[in-house]
Design a protein around this motif. Structure first.
Motif, PDB file in Angstrom:
ATOM      1  N   PRO A 133       0.817  -1.222   0.000  1.00 16.04           N
ATOM      2  CA  PRO A 133       0.000   0.000   0.000  1.00 16.04           C
ATOM      3  C   PRO A 133       0.849   1.269   0.000  1.00 16.04           C
ATOM      4  O   PRO A 133       2.000   1.272   0.449  1.00 16.04           O
ATOM      5  N   VAL A 134       0.266   2.329  -0.515  1.00 16.11           N
ATOM      6  CA  VAL A 134       0.880   3.663  -0.501  1.00 16.11           C
ATOM      7  C   VAL A 134      -0.066   4.604   0.227  1.00 16.11           C
ATOM      8  O   VAL A 134      -1.249   4.696  -0.128  1.00 16.11           O
ATOM      9  N   VAL A 135       0.432   5.273   1.244  1.00 18.56           N
ATOM     10  CA  VAL A 135      -0.352   6.256   1.987  1.00 18.56           C
ATOM     11  C   VAL A 135       0.211   7.634   1.678  1.00 18.56           C
ATOM     12  O   VAL A 135       1.425   7.854   1.771  1.00 18.56           O
ATOM     13  N   MET A 136      -0.659   8.556   1.293  1.00 20.21           N
ATOM     14  CA  MET A 136      -0.232   9.908   0.934  1.00 20.21           C
ATOM     15  C   MET A 136      -0.811  10.932   1.899  1.00 20.21           C
ATOM     16  O   MET A 136      -2.020  10.959   2.140  1.00 20.21           O
ATOM     17  N   MET A 137       0.057  11.771   2.448  1.00 17.72           N
ATOM     18  CA  MET A 137      -0.386  12.897   3.268  1.00 17.72           C
ATOM     19  C   MET A 137      -0.888  13.990   2.327  1.00 17.72           C
ATOM     20  O   MET A 137      -0.092  14.596   1.612  1.00 17.72           O
ATOM     21  N   ALA A 138      -2.172  14.222   2.314  1.00 16.71           N
ATOM     22  CA  ALA A 138      -2.744  15.144   1.332  1.00 16.71           C
ATOM     23  C   ALA A 138      -3.729  16.126   1.963  1.00 16.71           C
ATOM     24  O   ALA A 138      -4.626  16.621   1.294  1.00 16.71           O
ATOM     25  N   GLY A 139      -3.553  16.411   3.255  1.00 16.70           N
ATOM     26  CA  GLY A 139      -4.537  17.244   3.933  1.00 16.70           C
ATOM     27  C   GLY A 139      -4.099  18.646   4.272  1.00 16.70           C
ATOM     28  O   GLY A 139      -4.873  19.432   4.817  1.00 16.70           O
ATOM     29  N   GLY A 140      -2.854  19.000   3.956  1.00 20.98           N
ATOM     30  CA  GLY A 140      -2.325  20.298   4.353  1.00 20.98           C
ATOM     31  C   GLY A 140      -2.907  21.465   3.577  1.00 20.98           C
ATOM     32  O   GLY A 140      -3.506  21.299   2.512  1.00 20.98           O
ATOM     33  N   LEU A 141      -2.684  22.669   4.115  1.00 25.06           N
ATOM     34  CA  LEU A 141      -3.190  23.892   3.477  1.00 25.06           C
ATOM     35  C   LEU A 141      -2.336  24.320   2.290  1.00 25.06           C
ATOM     36  O   LEU A 141      -2.802  25.066   1.432  1.00 25.06           O
TER      37      LEU A 141
END
Length: 349
Positions: free
Chosen positions: A121-129
């Protein structure tokens, strides 16, 4: 067209000189070949292993080189494809009867794919401003900012997908509706799921949302970095070293554009250095992570992932580094870097 001689390097050149030449040529291999006679090769992988053994950039490249390289005589050039595939190498020197390099056969020139496959699996941090990319991010969330014809997040997924990954999870917050709409409507041969972060929890805190959903090692990446690396080799390195977390770090060389003054205890000048040069490894924001890290995350904790790593490191857990060259890392965290990334991708195409 690249000439063979452009890939030659002297054994007395420094490792730093070799890194610069690899960047300049766009290749992953150099040859120590006095007067054209093959003695050794040095690849980006050789340099990575050299650094992991404690080597430094100012040492001579012969300390990192492989003095038992593979090669073929001109008469057996037809075996090049088989040799490249069997030994999983990027390039093979072709030697004349005197042992001089007559030609170099590259895997990419023969349409040979030597990359190691990996399906985790690949998890992406995509919640920043994405505040550093304002005003673009006033309209679009950072994952959807286009680099050429595709959003950055899609480009990142495509690179992982080319190595075999097909399960992606995006931790989303800011403008998450736009992100979900784009990827739900996108025609793709991989799965994208979403974890909603209701409050900003930092680059590491959002992992607590994946408890019970991640049961294997996974790639963990931010949404503004493109790496030109073999993700299969990265994963194999992580497993072979028994790491809890492996951080991908890029080697950086920086020249301070000013004279630097060091003060002594009495307030006087202790030393002066004119435009000193600095060499260091910097975190690219891409990791391989064991699932235990997710299970042990504290619910609701606001924390950056580097702080999570530091917590484990201080507890005696094994945290490793996978070094790459500076040219293998493209970052669009700031507007100036975004333009550089666009230009570099255009040149690659």
């Amino acid at each position: 067209m690249l000439k063979v001689e452009e890939l030659f390097i002297e054994p007395t050149s420094t490792v730093l000189d070799s890194l610069r030449k690899l960047d300049e040529t766009g290749q992953r291999i150099l040859f120590i070949a006095p007067h054209g006679e093959l003695q050794a090769v040095v690849t980006d992988g050789d340099i990575r292993k050299f650094f992991l053994r404690g080597g430094t950039p100012d040492q001579t490249v012969d300390k990192a080189a492989n003095y038992h390289p593979l090669s073929l005589p001109v008469a057996e050039r037809g075996r090049a494809r088989e040799m490249l595939q069997r030994h999983c190498i990027d390039a093979l020197p072709i030697l004349d009867k005197r042992g001089h390099i007559a030609d170099i056969v590259f895997a990419h020139g023969l349409d040979v794919d030597n990359r190691k496959r990996v399906d985790i699996p690949v998890v992406m941090m995509a919640g920043g401003l994405g505040t550093r990319l304002y005003p673009y991010t006033k309209i679009l969330p950072k994952p959807l900012i286009p680099v050429g014809e595709q959003p950055i997040a899609e480009l990142i997924m495509d690179r992982f997908r080319s190595f075999g990954c097909h399960e992606f999870t995006m931790i989303v917050n800011y403008k998450r509706g736009m992100i979900k709409s784009y990827f739900n409507e996108l025609e793709k041969d991989y799965q994208v799921d979403f974890a909603d972060e209701e409050v900003f929890m930092g680059t590491g805190g959002g992992l607590c949302l994946l408890k019970g959903k991640i049961n294997s090692p996974f790639f963990f990446t931010n949404c503004d970095t493109l790496l030109d690396v073999d993700f299969g080799d990265l994963y194999a390195y992580h497993k072979s070293h028994g790491n809890l977390v492996t951080m991908v770090c890029a080697f950086k060389h920086y020249t301070v554009p000013y004279g630097v003054v060091e003060l002594g205890e009495d307030g006087g000048i202790a030393a002066m250095r004119e435009k000193p040069e600095l060499d260091f490894l910097t975190n690219t924001g891409v990791y391989v992570v064991e699932p235990r890290v997710v299970q042990e995350m504290r619910d609701g904790e606001k924390i950056g992932f580097p702080d999570v790593i530091e917590r484990y490191r201080l507890a005696g857990e094994k945290v490793g580094v996978y070094p790459i060259s500076e040219s293998s890392w493209m970052d669009m965290g700031q507007l100036e870097e975004l333009e550089k990334m666009r230009r570099k991708l255009e040149n690659q195409q």
